[in-house]
Design a protein around this motif. Sequence first.
Motif, PDB file in Angstrom:
ATOM      1  N   ASN A 354       3.024-121.539  32.791  1.00  0.00           N
ATOM      2  CA  ASN A 354       3.218-119.781  32.468  1.00  0.00           C
ATOM      3  C   ASN A 354       4.728-119.531  32.700  1.00  0.00           C
ATOM      4  O   ASN A 354       5.038-119.374  33.842  1.00  0.00           O
ATOM      5  CB  ASN A 354       2.350-119.020  33.142  1.00  0.00           C
ATOM      6  CG  ASN A 354       2.219-117.634  32.716  1.00  0.00           C
ATOM      7  OD1 ASN A 354       2.963-117.229  32.288  1.00  0.00           O
ATOM      8  ND2 ASN A 354       1.166-116.817  33.151  1.00  0.00           N
ATOM      9  N   LYS A 358       3.233-112.414  33.452  1.00  0.00           N
ATOM     10  CA  LYS A 358       1.654-111.927  33.152  1.00  0.00           C
ATOM     11  C   LYS A 358       0.821-112.911  33.284  1.00  0.00           C
ATOM     12  O   LYS A 358       1.149-114.017  32.821  1.00  0.00           O
ATOM     13  CB  LYS A 358       1.482-111.002  32.146  1.00  0.00           C
ATOM     14  CG  LYS A 358       2.538-109.801  32.100  1.00  0.00           C
ATOM     15  CD  LYS A 358       1.928-108.948  30.854  1.00  0.00           C
ATOM     16  CE  LYS A 358       2.982-107.939  30.827  1.00  0.00           C
ATOM     17  NZ  LYS A 358       2.839-107.018  29.640  1.00  0.00           N
ATOM     18  N   THR A 359      -0.140-112.647  33.927  1.00  0.00           N
ATOM     19  CA  THR A 359      -1.161-113.639  34.226  1.00  0.00           C
ATOM     20  C   THR A 359      -1.859-113.889  32.617  1.00  0.00           C
ATOM     21  O   THR A 359      -2.006-112.772  31.875  1.00  0.00           O
ATOM     22  CB  THR A 359      -2.572-113.362  35.054  1.00  0.00           C
ATOM     23  OG1 THR A 359      -2.241-113.198  36.294  1.00  0.00           O
ATOM     24  CG2 THR A 359      -3.734-114.358  35.134  1.00  0.00           C
ATOM     25  N   GLU A 361      -4.445-115.996  29.369  1.00  0.00           N
ATOM     26  CA  GLU A 361      -5.533-117.063  29.031  1.00  0.00           C
ATOM     27  C   GLU A 361      -4.629-117.697  27.817  1.00  0.00           C
ATOM     28  O   GLU A 361      -4.084-117.278  26.810  1.00  0.00           O
ATOM     29  CB  GLU A 361      -6.635-116.475  28.761  1.00  0.00           C
ATOM     30  CG  GLU A 361      -7.340-115.670  29.751  1.00  0.00           C
ATOM     31  CD  GLU A 361      -8.783-114.850  29.393  1.00  0.00           C
ATOM     32  OE1 GLU A 361      -8.960-115.294  28.427  1.00  0.00           O
ATOM     33  OE2 GLU A 361      -9.251-114.522  30.373  1.00  0.00           O
ATOM     34  N   GLY A 378      -6.708-117.522  33.351  1.00  0.00           N
ATOM     35  CA  GLY A 378      -6.518-116.866  34.567  1.00  0.00           C
ATOM     36  C   GLY A 378      -4.976-117.818  35.067  1.00  0.00           C
ATOM     37  O   GLY A 378      -4.969-118.140  36.081  1.00  0.00           O
ATOM     38  N   ALA A 380      -1.635-117.999  36.342  1.00  0.00           N
ATOM     39  CA  ALA A 380      -0.579-117.132  36.833  1.00  0.00           C
ATOM     40  C   ALA A 380       0.804-117.247  36.538  1.00  0.00           C
ATOM     41  O   ALA A 380       0.794-118.668  36.176  1.00  0.00           O
ATOM     42  CB  ALA A 380      -0.698-117.162  38.278  1.00  0.00           C
ATOM     43  N   THR A 383       2.949-120.700  37.334  1.00  0.00           N
ATOM     44  CA  THR A 383       2.123-121.702  37.646  1.00  0.00           C
ATOM     45  C   THR A 383       2.082-122.893  36.477  1.00  0.00           C
ATOM     46  O   THR A 383       2.092-122.516  35.343  1.00  0.00           O
ATOM     47  CB  THR A 383       0.906-121.421  38.116  1.00  0.00           C
ATOM     48  OG1 THR A 383       0.234-120.619  37.164  1.00  0.00           O
ATOM     49  CG2 THR A 383       1.029-120.550  39.377  1.00  0.00           C
ATOM     50  N   THR A 403      -2.273-110.959  30.102  1.00  0.00           N
ATOM     51  CA  THR A 403      -3.012-109.648  30.518  1.00  0.00           C
ATOM     52  C   THR A 403      -2.375-108.418  30.149  1.00  0.00           C
ATOM     53  O   THR A 403      -1.318-108.289  30.110  1.00  0.00           O
ATOM     54  CB  THR A 403      -3.383-109.638  31.914  1.00  0.00           C
ATOM     55  OG1 THR A 403      -4.014-110.790  32.540  1.00  0.00           O
ATOM     56  CG2 THR A 403      -4.077-108.568  32.467  1.00  0.00           C
TER      57      THR A 403
END
Length: 679
Positions: A354, A358-359, A361, A378, A380, A383, A403
């Motif tokens: 990522n 923003k987190t 999917e 999810g 993050a 990560t 998100t």
Amino acid sequence: MWDDAFPSFLIGLREGLEAGLIVSILVATLVRADAKSRLPQVWTGVLAAIALAMSFGAVLTFTAANLSATAQEAFGGVLSVIAVAFVTAMVFWMRRSARTLSGEIREKVTGALGMGAGVLMLTSFLAVGREGLETALFLWTTARAAGESAGPLTGAGIGLVLAAALCWGLYRRVLRINLTKFFTATGVVLVVIAAGVLGYGLRDLQEGGVLPGLTTYAFDLGGSVDAGSWYSTLIQGVFNLMPTMTWLQVVGYVGYLAVVLPLFVRGVRGERVKTPEPEPESVSAPETVSSPRRRPAWVVPVAVVAVPAVVAGCVVAFARPKPAGSQTVAVSETECGKGFTAPDTGRQTFQMRNTGDKTAEVYLIDPATGAVYGEVEGLAPGTTRDLVATVAGGSYAWRCVPTGAKAVTSATVHISGTGGAVKAVVPVSESDLAVPLKTYKVYVDQGLATLETQTRRLSADIAGNRLAKARADWLTAHRTYSSLGAAYGTFEDFDQKINGRADGLAGGVDNKDFAGFHRIEYGLWHGQSASELKAPAQQLAIAVVGLRKAFPTQDFDPGDLPLRAHEILENALQFELTGDTDEGSGTNLATVDSNLAGTRELLTVLRPLLTKESPKLLPVVDADIARLQTLLDSAHHGGSWTPVEQLDQATRARLDGATGQLLEDLAPVPDLLEIRKSA
């Protein structure tokens, strides 16, 4: 473990004895021919054959582990059928060859002595290698059927050690065995075991989608046979006969025995072979025995033994998917799919990084249909997590859903080739679940209306001191509530007031906050008076009225429906089938029966979606439900139910096993009907 070990023990003993006899004859021939210097060549060939067999087993294991679940079933089924063919050919070959085995091998050795070291090595390699490959294949299929049990490998090890001891005894002339009778008897048993392996393989092919008839059962003894009993475990382990078998399995099993067994027995009677001697009477040395060219003694053995292992290692290395980290894919509003290049077909691991703030999917999708092959939820910012997916020939893209932001779809990557069938899940939206949710809410609303009437009647019974009638009406009302399991998550505090437990309360059943059905159950079955139960009964009726009024306005998440398909019976297994919630009535099985009815109702409203997503799932689940229902019905006697603690061990094991199997088959429902973000 012995039930899983016996087939492998027998194959290890028989194949080990066959290979051992061949080696004994080879060694004896060289000793008689005064050519002991050639023994290292024989042992080199034997070791090479063993290395080949072990490498073959490793390749089979690796290949199966890197296939999808459906492909694994098909792969295992095909190999099971091949193993049956090899074993069948083996028992017939030994029946025909036992009488002349010693003479044929002596002739080959005598010829090899005059042709050099390579030919003698090849002779021993071929003689033992065939037995080793057959053993590896058969052991792989039986080990796969046994799951995680160590029985097959243990049994094979014991069989091979015993075979080696027998061969040594025969060679040293300290042991005499009627080998003709031995191979005849073990041949008959192996034919019967092979029939079971064939039946198991056909079931694998059905589960892998290669053959039809997965839910067309010839018989289903799950309700009358304890799958966990010693005799059932023994029969399943040795003969691969299960309490539930399809028509194709039964036809294959019976048909194989009907054809092969009579042919084998008739051939034994017709030939009346004599016991082969493991050691020849005499062997004349060839007139000229050429001396091998001198070279370091370790070169040939090491090279020959290493070749199969190196080949197997190359197969594994070149077939292995790219390891995690070989392809890092970015996830963000601006870099979705960056770094994604066309991977090899098969099972792949991608590192999803990522790079946004923003987190998010992320889904690996088919851009044409939106079908999902893999996902990470999810993720993050900053990560990295692995996403494992199986890919085949076709088009692929990444969909990133940060998100609070719009979904972003990457550029499409086209992968050439096939790579086998790959299963994808077509995304389900809230609108797809809107109709099932509306239908189920009507069912719950009607159930609450019925429950309101029933709890008022229960309260009136207790107020009128009609405690015998109150016990019957209590069970009726509690069963109605227990059939609404998929809605428990929306009932908020009402569930504790209506169906709360004494567990965790200070003082247990004497705590003033202990209320609802179980509070009344405790009083009715522990001799409390009507005056003591009047207030709890009125409180229960009031709580049900309050729930019925509140339910239409409560938040019922559409995504809860697929989750409840599994959770209702999961709670039944945890609390009801253990008797934990019994406060004296002994009606846990009645509650499980109502839980099952609630599950069946939920699956009814979800059926159209499940049929679309996984057509083969519901027939299997329906068969599981019918099996569990039969077991529950057997514990229902008129107006009474057998308490859980009074069930015998076998019946209790069958109930737990049937519920566990149903839960296992229901487990994919939440993933199949999960609401995935697409915008």
